[in-house]
Design an enzyme around this catalytic site. Structure first.
Site, short mmCIF file in Angstrom:
data_model
loop_
_atom_site.label_atom_id
_atom_site.label_comp_id
_atom_site.label_asym_id
_atom_site.label_seq_id
_atom_site.Cartn_x
_atom_site.Cartn_y
_atom_site.Cartn_z
N SER A 263 0.88 -1.20 -0.23
CA SER A 263 0.21 0.45 -0.11
C SER A 263 1.17 1.04 0.17
CB SER A 263 -0.71 -0.28 1.47
OG SER A 263 -0.61 0.53 2.20
N LYS A 264 0.15 2.27 -0.59
CA LYS A 264 0.83 3.49 -0.18
C LYS A 264 1.66 3.78 1.29
CE LYS A 264 0.15 8.11 -0.84
NZ LYS A 264 0.49 8.49 0.03
N ARG A 265 1.38 3.61 1.61
CA ARG A 265 1.38 3.73 3.51
C ARG A 265 2.29 3.22 3.27
NH1 ARG A 265 -2.91 1.69 7.92
NH2 ARG A 265 -3.77 4.11 7.06
N LYS A 267 5.29 4.20 1.28
CA LYS A 267 6.58 4.99 1.28
C LYS A 267 6.44 5.71 2.48
CE LYS A 267 4.42 6.02 -3.80
NZ LYS A 267 4.46 6.98 -4.73
#
Ligand code: GLU
Length: 566
Positions: A263-265, A267
């Site tokens: 998920s973007k998390r 990053k």
């Protein structure tokens, strides 16, 4: 058999996530395989979180990947292809422009008593929820609104009283026939009278998706397993509305190799770790608000917006993990490589190569000719970045130099303007044979020719290389450099070939051999002993810059020597 119609229905709240890209790809492939249509619908009913910029980004990423849609927002791709367009019977493919259609359908359900307006305020509902939590009974809407007689309900709604509309969930169990997971049955206790139109007049996702799948003639819905929980609600709604239920196939989720969801998390996680490792407690870039930064750093779940994250990563000199399709594009992967790699996440072509190994390398046409539901797996697929990188290196190597140069240039124009500015298309063609074999992605090209991007007086000389190549052995290397200067000054024209010939002649006549001549030159003009072939390295700089760098190198070594031996 009706024509196959599949769809991809992103919510434009951010960029195209790699999981969404795979969903789009498989829906596209299934429609192609069956000579059907692929629809793109923009699910922008959450007005607060949706944006036009996000929609544009999603369209651009899909077009980049070669996933063309037959119906949906009209879009002219950079290569001039026109995608999308409307069918008159359908109207807009943006849900925010289809409110009349939802209201019409909703009215029918309300009049039949299959849906109902409910007038409790959010505070009242919250109090009921808290009471249920305290009593440990599990919260479910208690249907008090059904005590109001039908005509009264409709009259109060029409008079503009604040309300939501709820679907009256039928009492029996609901079974979803899934093409991947088999039959999935949900008992009535697990289903509540969920909201289908919000207080602001917008439909909820559940309602809009069901109305639109029917309105757009969707026959097959392929989506991620995270939506399986919604499907019984959709099936119940389809029955109430008198719609046919499309074929459902829920695809496995995509996980990181460590088993966490991709998920973007991820990053944020990488950036937080780097900030902590660097011991920073204030943002290293002015555009990030310090208070927000501190909160973000302390709270594991907090996410920073994409642009600020990118600025932060640049300041920290770190790479963030690629998560969105555009991240992979920016990292220098070819769309065709990414498409091939994504197709293997959760799908298996079940075909062998002639040598008996599993078929893994294929293109989008192959996928469109062979994609079927039977090859879809049930369990989560792991995103193996090393494998993607290996695919990418192989694909770049297999390109001819001209195609590589074009791809590299196209990439640089968008993602590395400094590189595109410094090197003309002709330069990049010249460099391609030297750069290509040293690249796993198009972005790697920069490190191969980075020496040419720095100013002549900013080349950093690698101490070890200088010592080994120029100083060791009675400073013979330095002497060689001095002797080469007039030879280089006389090369005319100054091309990779003429440079190689002139330096080669000197290497022979001096008896030093090519290695002992080329290395001092390399160190002088690039600062290190590794670079593309000498002819190209020098030609790309041009004669004047080569001479300037040789002078500066000689001066710097002499200055050093003067310091150590006074
Ligand atoms: N708008 C939904 C999403 O982006 C689509 C879900 C679906 O395919 O039904 O997750």
């Amino acid at each position: 058999m009706p024509q196959v119609v599949t769809r991809f229905a992103p919510s434009p709240t951010g960029r195209l996530h790699i999981g969404g890209a795979r969903t789009a790809l498989f829906n596209w492939a299934y429609a192609r395989r069956h000579g059907g249509k692929f629809v793109l619908r923009i699910e922008d009913t959450d007005q607060r979180r949706s944006s036009d910029a996000a929609t544009r980004g999603i369209l651009r990423s899909l077009a980049w990947m070669g996933i063309g849609w037959d119906y949906g927002p009209a879009y002219t791709a950079p290569d001039g292809r026109t995608l999308g367009g409307q069918q008159p019977s359908v109207g807009s493919y943006y849900q925010s422009e289809r409110l009349d259609e939802y209201d019409r359908r909703l009215r029918g359900l309300i009049e039949q008593g299959l849906a109902y307006p409910a007038f409790e305020s959010p505070e009242e509902l919250e109090a009921k929820r808290q009471a249920a939590i305290a009593a440990k009974t599990g919260y479910k809407y208690d249907r008090s609104a059904l005590d109001i007689p039908l005509e009264q309900r409709i009259a109060r709604m029409d008079a503009g009283e604040s309300h939501v509309v709820r679907f009256r969930m039928p009492d029996g169990p609901v079974t979803v026939h899934d093409r991947v997971l088999g039959d999935v049955t949900v008992q009535p206790e697990e289903l509540d009278d969920f909201i289908i139109r919000k207080r602001d007049g917008f439909p909820t996702y559940h309602f809009a998706v069901v109305v639109d799948d029917a309105a757009m003639g969707v026959t097959h819905v392929l989506r991620g397993q995270e939506h399986l929980i919604n499907t019984p609600r959709h099936v119940a709604l389809q029955r109430a509305l008198g719609f046919e239920t499309p074929v459902y196939a829920h695809m496995p989720l995509i996980f990181n190799p460590d088993g966490s969801k991709m998920s973007k998390r991820d990053k944020d996680k990488t950036a937080k770790a780097a900030v902590k490792a660097a011991g920073l407690d204030a943002p290293p870039v002015g555009s990030i608000d310090p208070a927000g930064f501190a909160e973000w750093l302390e709270d594991k779940t907090r996410q920073m917006d994409t642009d600020h994250l990118a600025e932060l990563a640049a300041a920290l000199k770190i790479d963030l993990p690629e998560i969105d399709a555009e991240d992979f594009q920016a990292a220098g992967y070819l769309a065709s490589t990414l498409v091939n790699f994504l197709a293997l996440l959760g799908w298996n072509p079940k075909t062998k190569n002639p040598d008996g190994t599993d078929l893994e390398r294929f293109d989008a046409d192959y996928l469109a000719a062979h994609f079927d539901f039977d090859g879809l797996g049930k369990t989560a697929s792991k995103f193996d970045r090393q494998k993607l990188l290996a695919f990418s290196g192989d694909d770049l190597t297999a390109m001819d130099d001209g195609a590589f140069a074009d791809a590299w240039r196209g990439w640089a124009e968008r993602f590395d303007p400094e590189l595109a500015e410094r090197f003309s298309a002709a330069d990049m063609r010249l460099l391609a044979p030297a750069v290509k074999p040293r690249c796993k992605t198009l972005r790697d090209g920069r490190s191969v020719i980075g020496f040419a991007l720095v100013g002549d007086d900013a080349v950093e000389f690698d101490g070890k290389a200088v010592h080994k190549v120029l100083i060791k052995g009675d400073r013979k290397g330095l002497e060689t450099l001095r002797e080469l200067k007039p030879i280089i000054a006389a090369i005319e024209p100054f091309t990779p070939e003429t440079v190689e010939v002139a330096v080669g002649v000197y290497a022979d006549s001096s008896g030093l051999g090519m290695g002992k001549v080329a290395q001092p030159l390399r160190v002088a003009v690039t600062g290190t002993s590794v670079s593309p072939p000498l002819g190209q390295t020098l030609a790309i700089l041009g004669r004047d810059r080569v001479l300037a760098r040789i002078d500066r190198c000689i001066a710097s070594v002499e200055a050093q020597a003067a310091e150590v031996s006074p």
